[in-house]
Motif scaffolding. Structure first.
Motif, PDB file in Angstrom:
ATOM      1  N   PRO A 118      41.373  40.273  52.397  1.00 24.29           N
ATOM      2  CA  PRO A 118      41.153  39.042  51.626  1.00 24.29           C
ATOM      3  C   PRO A 118      40.552  39.247  50.242  1.00 24.29           C
ATOM      4  CG  PRO A 118      39.626  39.201  53.465  1.00 24.29           C
ATOM      5  CD  PRO A 118      40.586  40.336  53.604  1.00 24.29           C
ATOM      6  N   SER A 119      40.011  40.416  49.973  1.00 23.69           N
ATOM      7  CA  SER A 119      39.397  40.659  48.666  1.00 23.69           C
ATOM      8  C   SER A 119      40.382  41.252  47.648  1.00 23.69           C
ATOM      9  CB  SER A 119      38.186  41.584  48.812  1.00 23.69           C
ATOM     10  OG  SER A 119      38.600  42.840  49.307  1.00 23.69           O
ATOM     11  N   LEU A 120      41.637  41.378  48.009  1.00 30.24           N
ATOM     12  CA  LEU A 120      42.644  41.958  47.119  1.00 30.24           C
ATOM     13  C   LEU A 120      43.317  40.842  46.304  1.00 30.24           C
ATOM     14  CD1 LEU A 120      43.998  44.672  46.394  1.00 30.24           C
ATOM     15  CD2 LEU A 120      45.703  44.158  48.148  1.00 30.24           C
ATOM     16  N   PRO A 121      42.988  40.734  45.016  1.00 34.21           N
ATOM     17  CA  PRO A 121      43.494  39.620  44.210  1.00 34.21           C
ATOM     18  C   PRO A 121      45.013  39.544  44.120  1.00 34.21           C
ATOM     19  CG  PRO A 121      41.922  40.938  42.943  1.00 34.21           C
ATOM     20  CD  PRO A 121      42.129  41.615  44.251  1.00 34.21           C
TER      21      PRO A 121
ATOM     22  N   LEU B 294      38.111  35.837  42.677  1.00 32.42           N
ATOM     23  CA  LEU B 294      38.026  37.275  42.928  1.00 32.42           C
ATOM     24  C   LEU B 294      38.100  38.115  41.653  1.00 32.42           C
ATOM     25  CD1 LEU B 294      40.374  37.500  46.029  1.00 32.42           C
ATOM     26  CD2 LEU B 294      37.907  37.959  46.007  1.00 32.42           C
ATOM     27  N   ALA B 295      38.962  37.726  40.737  1.00 35.20           N
ATOM     28  CA  ALA B 295      39.228  38.589  39.577  1.00 35.20           C
ATOM     29  C   ALA B 295      39.667  37.764  38.372  1.00 35.20           C
ATOM     30  CB  ALA B 295      40.301  39.611  39.944  1.00 35.20           C
ATOM     31  N   PRO B 296      38.734  37.069  37.732  1.00 39.56           N
ATOM     32  CA  PRO B 296      39.122  36.198  36.618  1.00 39.56           C
ATOM     33  C   PRO B 296      39.754  36.935  35.441  1.00 39.56           C
ATOM     34  CG  PRO B 296      36.726  36.314  36.856  1.00 39.56           C
ATOM     35  CD  PRO B 296      37.318  37.013  38.031  1.00 39.56           C
ATOM     36  N   GLN B 297      39.297  38.131  35.145  1.00 44.94           N
ATOM     37  CA  GLN B 297      39.877  38.873  34.015  1.00 44.94           C
ATOM     38  C   GLN B 297      41.297  39.344  34.339  1.00 44.94           C
ATOM     39  OE1 GLN B 297      36.582  41.650  33.499  1.00 44.94           O
ATOM     40  NE2 GLN B 297      36.252  40.769  31.463  1.00 44.94           N
ATOM     41  N   TYR B 298      41.489  39.789  35.546  1.00 43.39           N
ATOM     42  CA  TYR B 298      42.825  40.192  36.001  1.00 43.39           C
ATOM     43  C   TYR B 298      43.777  39.002  35.877  1.00 43.39           C
ATOM     44  CZ  TYR B 298      46.499  41.193  39.432  1.00 43.39           C
ATOM     45  OH  TYR B 298      47.704  41.360  40.070  1.00 43.39           O
ATOM     46  N   LEU B 299      43.344  37.853  36.349  1.00 46.04           N
ATOM     47  CA  LEU B 299      44.162  36.656  36.291  1.00 46.04           C
ATOM     48  C   LEU B 299      44.466  36.254  34.847  1.00 46.04           C
ATOM     49  CD1 LEU B 299      45.596  34.389  37.737  1.00 46.04           C
ATOM     50  CD2 LEU B 299      43.413  33.167  37.827  1.00 46.04           C
ATOM     51  N   ALA B 300      43.470  36.313  33.995  1.00 49.22           N
ATOM     52  CA  ALA B 300      43.669  35.964  32.581  1.00 49.22           C
ATOM     53  C   ALA B 300      44.702  36.879  31.931  1.00 49.22           C
ATOM     54  CB  ALA B 300      42.351  36.026  31.828  1.00 49.22           C
TER      55      ALA B 300
ATOM     56  N   HIS C  63      46.662  37.393  46.777  1.00 50.37           N
ATOM     57  CA  HIS C  63      46.521  35.961  46.541  1.00 50.37           C
ATOM     58  C   HIS C  63      47.447  35.508  45.405  1.00 50.37           C
ATOM     59  CE1 HIS C  63      43.036  35.396  49.192  1.00 50.37           C
ATOM     60  NE2 HIS C  63      42.662  36.583  48.768  1.00 50.37           N
ATOM     61  N   LEU C  64      47.610  36.375  44.414  1.00 55.96           N
ATOM     62  CA  LEU C  64      48.481  36.058  43.285  1.00 55.96           C
ATOM     63  C   LEU C  64      49.923  35.887  43.756  1.00 55.96           C
ATOM     64  CD1 LEU C  64      48.366  36.066  40.013  1.00 55.96           C
ATOM     65  CD2 LEU C  64      49.519  38.228  40.317  1.00 55.96           C
ATOM     66  N   PHE C  65      50.401  36.833  44.548  1.00 59.00           N
ATOM     67  CA  PHE C  65      51.767  36.726  45.045  1.00 59.00           C
ATOM     68  C   PHE C  65      51.913  35.578  46.035  1.00 59.00           C
ATOM     69  CE2 PHE C  65      52.382  40.912  43.152  1.00 59.00           C
ATOM     70  CZ  PHE C  65      53.588  40.687  42.517  1.00 59.00           C
ATOM     71  N   LEU C  66      50.853  35.252  46.735  1.00 58.89           N
ATOM     72  CA  LEU C  66      50.880  34.091  47.607  1.00 58.89           C
ATOM     73  C   LEU C  66      51.041  32.811  46.781  1.00 58.89           C
ATOM     74  CD1 LEU C  66      50.704  32.965  50.448  1.00 58.89           C
ATOM     75  CD2 LEU C  66      48.211  33.024  50.245  1.00 58.89           C
ATOM     76  N   ALA C  67      50.300  32.710  45.702  1.00 56.30           N
ATOM     77  CA  ALA C  67      50.412  31.543  44.819  1.00 56.30           C
ATOM     78  C   ALA C  67      51.833  31.410  44.280  1.00 56.30           C
ATOM     79  CB  ALA C  67      49.411  31.646  43.673  1.00 56.30           C
TER      80      ALA C  67
END
Length: 94
Positions: A18-21, A50-56, A24-28
């Motif tokens: 669950p801590s692997l961003p 989990l990872a705001p910079q990764y997401l940005a 969750h990204l591919f789920l979205a």
């Protein structure tokens, strides 16, 4: 384009790690592809936590795909999950 399998696989990965961003990204993205915006936004929020910079960086287009169609689909579905693009944008890409 087997989006149901994509969501199923992402859900299994999220359950296992669950801590692997990226899971969750591919789920979205998968939920957007299936047309479930509520679930897509929940998964998107998990990535944000989990990872705001990764997401940005992903939202800014920092992704590498050889196939431009795949890149467009990924970015569009991600932007839909983020709420910055309308769900109707996914229609032509499904």
């Amino acid at each position: 384009r087997n989006y149901a399998l994509s969501v199923e696989t992402a859900l299994a990965t999220v359950t296992e790690t669950p801590s692997l961003p990226v899971s969750h990204l591919f789920l979205a993205i998968g939920w957007v592809a299936l047309g479930d915006l509520d679930q897509a936004r929940k998964a998107f929020e998990a990535v944000r936590q989990l990872a705001p910079q990764y997401l940005a960086s992903r939202l800014a287009g920092d992704v590498q795909f050889r196939n431009p169609e795949h890149r467009l689909r990924y970015l569009t579905f991600l932007r839909i999950a983020a709420g910055v693009e309308a769900m109707s944008a996914a229609q032509a890409l499904r």
